[in-house]
Write a protein that holds these residues in place. Structure first.
Motif, PDB file in Angstrom:
ATOM      1  N   THR A   2     -26.323 -24.155 -24.125  1.00  0.00           N
ATOM      2  CA  THR A   2     -26.137 -23.005 -25.008  1.00  0.00           C
ATOM      3  C   THR A   2     -27.442 -22.210 -25.050  1.00  0.00           C
ATOM      4  O   THR A   2     -28.490 -22.685 -24.612  1.00  0.00           O
ATOM      5  CB  THR A   2     -25.776 -23.458 -26.435  1.00  0.00           C
ATOM      6  N   GLU A   3     -27.390 -21.006 -25.614  1.00  0.00           N
ATOM      7  CA  GLU A   3     -28.603 -20.181 -25.747  1.00  0.00           C
ATOM      8  C   GLU A   3     -29.661 -20.909 -26.576  1.00  0.00           C
ATOM      9  O   GLU A   3     -30.846 -20.871 -26.252  1.00  0.00           O
ATOM     10  CB  GLU A   3     -28.263 -18.840 -26.402  1.00  0.00           C
ATOM     11  N   LYS A   4     -29.232 -21.578 -27.630  1.00  0.00           N
ATOM     12  CA  LYS A   4     -30.163 -22.319 -28.490  1.00  0.00           C
ATOM     13  C   LYS A   4     -30.827 -23.456 -27.708  1.00  0.00           C
ATOM     14  O   LYS A   4     -32.042 -23.662 -27.790  1.00  0.00           O
ATOM     15  CB  LYS A   4     -29.420 -22.873 -29.704  1.00  0.00           C
ATOM     16  N   GLU A   5     -30.040 -24.189 -26.936  1.00  0.00           N
ATOM     17  CA  GLU A   5     -30.586 -25.292 -26.136  1.00  0.00           C
ATOM     18  C   GLU A   5     -31.553 -24.776 -25.073  1.00  0.00           C
ATOM     19  O   GLU A   5     -32.600 -25.383 -24.816  1.00  0.00           O
ATOM     20  CB  GLU A   5     -29.442 -26.082 -25.487  1.00  0.00           C
ATOM     21  N   ARG A  59     -35.099 -42.570 -19.261  1.00  0.00           N
ATOM     22  CA  ARG A  59     -34.826 -41.982 -20.573  1.00  0.00           C
ATOM     23  C   ARG A  59     -36.082 -41.984 -21.441  1.00  0.00           C
ATOM     24  O   ARG A  59     -36.379 -41.003 -22.124  1.00  0.00           O
ATOM     25  CB  ARG A  59     -33.697 -42.759 -21.250  1.00  0.00           C
ATOM     26  N   GLN A  60     -36.822 -43.088 -21.415  1.00  0.00           N
ATOM     27  CA  GLN A  60     -38.041 -43.202 -22.226  1.00  0.00           C
ATOM     28  C   GLN A  60     -39.099 -42.200 -21.765  1.00  0.00           C
ATOM     29  O   GLN A  60     -39.788 -41.595 -22.576  1.00  0.00           O
ATOM     30  CB  GLN A  60     -38.594 -44.630 -22.156  1.00  0.00           C
ATOM     31  N   ILE A  61     -39.214 -42.012 -20.464  1.00  0.00           N
ATOM     32  CA  ILE A  61     -40.188 -41.062 -19.924  1.00  0.00           C
ATOM     33  C   ILE A  61     -39.857 -39.656 -20.416  1.00  0.00           C
ATOM     34  O   ILE A  61     -40.739 -38.923 -20.870  1.00  0.00           O
ATOM     35  CB  ILE A  61     -40.201 -41.111 -18.377  1.00  0.00           C
ATOM     36  N   ASP A 107     -30.172 -35.728 -26.154  1.00  0.00           N
ATOM     37  CA  ASP A 107     -28.843 -35.222 -26.488  1.00  0.00           C
ATOM     38  C   ASP A 107     -28.582 -33.860 -25.840  1.00  0.00           C
ATOM     39  O   ASP A 107     -27.449 -33.526 -25.519  1.00  0.00           O
ATOM     40  CB  ASP A 107     -28.679 -35.122 -28.005  1.00  0.00           C
ATOM     41  N   ILE A 108     -29.633 -33.067 -25.655  1.00  0.00           N
ATOM     42  CA  ILE A 108     -29.467 -31.757 -25.019  1.00  0.00           C
ATOM     43  C   ILE A 108     -29.345 -31.924 -23.501  1.00  0.00           C
ATOM     44  O   ILE A 108     -28.451 -31.370 -22.870  1.00  0.00           O
ATOM     45  CB  ILE A 108     -30.658 -30.818 -25.359  1.00  0.00           C
ATOM     46  N   ILE A 109     -30.259 -32.680 -22.914  1.00  0.00           N
ATOM     47  CA  ILE A 109     -30.284 -32.828 -21.456  1.00  0.00           C
ATOM     48  C   ILE A 109     -29.094 -33.636 -20.963  1.00  0.00           C
ATOM     49  O   ILE A 109     -28.448 -33.268 -19.990  1.00  0.00           O
ATOM     50  CB  ILE A 109     -31.604 -33.487 -20.993  1.00  0.00           C
ATOM     51  N   ARG A 154     -27.782 -36.237 -16.387  1.00  0.00           N
ATOM     52  CA  ARG A 154     -28.751 -35.327 -15.766  1.00  0.00           C
ATOM     53  C   ARG A 154     -30.096 -36.035 -15.573  1.00  0.00           C
ATOM     54  O   ARG A 154     -30.756 -35.850 -14.552  1.00  0.00           O
ATOM     55  CB  ARG A 154     -28.916 -34.087 -16.636  1.00  0.00           C
ATOM     56  N   ILE A 155     -30.483 -36.868 -16.533  1.00  0.00           N
ATOM     57  CA  ILE A 155     -31.731 -37.633 -16.423  1.00  0.00           C
ATOM     58  C   ILE A 155     -31.625 -38.619 -15.268  1.00  0.00           C
ATOM     59  O   ILE A 155     -32.530 -38.733 -14.440  1.00  0.00           O
ATOM     60  CB  ILE A 155     -32.043 -38.367 -17.741  1.00  0.00           C
TER      61      ILE A 155
END
Length: 140
Positions: A7-10, A49-51, A60-62, A66-67
């Motif tokens: 989204t634009e916010k993300e 994920r930790q990195i 939650d956004i990415i 994708r990670i």
């Protein structure tokens, strides 16, 4: 590539991270520095994920997928081409191999750039090593 759109916010949130080169609704381009950090820390046993979390990314956004795919892509490039495989070459590379022979000056410039990149990698590893040593001292 993930099917999930930002989204634009993300996009605004992700753009503020210093390890993001650019972001669109479809994807993120990470800095070469972040990719080197990722490889270094991942090879020391840290989870992808930790990195990402440690470097200011909102999972939650990415998204976990994708990670995972970014990590797999960077590890494969690193193991195949070394640290140079992590560089974003899209701007300067049409995908076609160069047909002309390089002059001595051009070869020298390439080697010099590669040497500078390796020096930067060594400095980064030294900084990480010093930070880990300080952390171990504090824990004792």
């Amino acid at each position: 590539m993930s099917k999930r759109l930002f989204t634009e916010k993300e996009i605004r949130i992700l753009s503020k991270n210093l390890y993001v080169k650019s972001v669109s609704e479809k994807g993120i381009t990470y800095t070469d520095e972040f990719k080197r950090i990722f490889i270094t820390e991942n090879e020391k046993g840290k989870f992808p994920r930790q990195i990402f979390e440690d470097h200011g990314f909102d999972i939650d956004i990415i998204g976990k997928e994708r990670i995972k795919s970014s990590g797999n892509r960077w590890r494969a490039a690193y193991h195949k081409y070394g640290i140079g495989g992590l560089q974003d070459t899209r701007k300067g590379n049409s995908g076609r191999p160069s047909e002309k022979e390089l002059s001595i000056e051009e070869k020298y410039k390439r080697l010099e750039a590669q040497n500078n990149l390796l020096k930067a990698e060594i400095e980064l590893l030294k900084k990480i090593d010093m930070a880990e040593r300080r952390l171990k001292k504090k824990q004792k």
